[in-house]
Design a protein around this motif. Structure first.
Motif, PDB file in Angstrom:
ATOM      1  N   LYS A 156       0.841  -1.186   0.000  1.00  0.00           N
ATOM      2  CA  LYS A 156       0.000   0.000   0.000  1.00  0.00           C
ATOM      3  C   LYS A 156       0.881   1.242   0.000  1.00  0.00           C
ATOM      4  O   LYS A 156       2.022   1.211   0.451  1.00  0.00           O
ATOM      5  N   VAL A 157       0.320   2.332  -0.480  1.00  0.00           N
ATOM      6  CA  VAL A 157       1.022   3.609  -0.448  1.00  0.00           C
ATOM      7  C   VAL A 157       0.944   4.130   0.981  1.00  0.00           C
ATOM      8  O   VAL A 157      -0.128   4.153   1.580  1.00  0.00           O
ATOM      9  N   THR A 158       2.078   4.537   1.496  1.00  0.00           N
ATOM     10  CA  THR A 158       2.130   4.971   2.892  1.00  0.00           C
ATOM     11  C   THR A 158       1.393   6.292   3.081  1.00  0.00           C
ATOM     12  O   THR A 158       1.207   7.069   2.134  1.00  0.00           O
ATOM     13  N   ASN A 159       0.992   6.547   4.310  1.00  0.00           N
ATOM     14  CA  ASN A 159       0.322   7.811   4.633  1.00  0.00           C
ATOM     15  C   ASN A 159       1.255   8.990   4.397  1.00  0.00           C
ATOM     16  O   ASN A 159       0.817  10.065   3.993  1.00  0.00           O
TER      17      ASN A 159
ATOM     18  N   ALA B 214       3.516   9.289   2.078  1.00  0.00           N
ATOM     19  CA  ALA B 214       3.537   9.589   0.643  1.00  0.00           C
ATOM     20  C   ALA B 214       2.227  10.228   0.205  1.00  0.00           C
ATOM     21  O   ALA B 214       2.212  11.105  -0.661  1.00  0.00           O
ATOM     22  N   MET B 215       1.129   9.798   0.792  1.00  0.00           N
ATOM     23  CA  MET B 215      -0.173  10.361   0.418  1.00  0.00           C
ATOM     24  C   MET B 215      -0.320  11.801   0.880  1.00  0.00           C
ATOM     25  O   MET B 215      -1.009  12.597   0.247  1.00  0.00           O
ATOM     26  N   ASN B 216       0.336  12.167   1.991  1.00  0.00           N
ATOM     27  CA  ASN B 216       0.188  13.504   2.571  1.00  0.00           C
ATOM     28  C   ASN B 216       1.424  14.367   2.367  1.00  0.00           C
ATOM     29  O   ASN B 216       1.566  15.399   3.017  1.00  0.00           O
TER      30      ASN B 216
END
Length: 147
Positions: A97-100, A102-104
């Protein structure tokens, strides 16, 4: 009762300083007033005639030959779904999964500057650098973004 469209259909109060639209004066020329439509234009202006009612009977006769029809081998083959080609791999679930973080992520000011498009003048200046002025390590000069 107000018209359902136009400047009077606002349900809220107009903002301060709002000027309602003025009526436009239309000047019709005498030649436009004296125009007589040709026969072809009059024919085009007529409403299209629509046929009401059913266009066919709700029930119709099916011939006995149609009821006894048997599909050929080719028709049966075409009725089957296509096979997957050799080497086809179905879609897989995401391995990670894409890490938090990277998402933020928020880009730095430098990254924003690097991602902005160059102006035409910067494009001309950056593209006219002689090759001997590049760094000693032989790195390629940065190319302007295409935009």
């Amino acid at each position: 009762m107000q018209a359902p469209y136009g400047p009077t259909s606002h349900t809220q109060a107009d903002p301060p300083g709002h000027m309602p639209s003025r009526q436009v004066e239309t000047i019709v020329t005498p030649s436009a007033k004296a125009y007589v439509a040709s026969e072809h234009v009059s024919q085009l202006a007529q409403a299209k005639k629509h046929v009401d009612g059913p266009f066919r009977e709700p029930q119709w006769v099916i011939s006995p030959g149609t009821l006894q029809a048997v599909p050929t081998e080719r028709v049966l083959q075409l009725g089957k779904p296509r096979k997957y080609p050799d080497g086809y791999q179905p879609c897989r679930e995401v391995i990670w999964k894409v890490t938090n973080g990277a998402m933020n992520a928020v880009p730095s000011t430098r990254m924003c500057d690097l991602s902005s498009l160059l102006s035409e003048r910067q494009w001309i200046v950056s593209s006219s650098i002689p090759m001997h002025l590049l760094s000693a390590r032989g790195q390629e000069r940065p190319r302007p973004l295409k935009g």
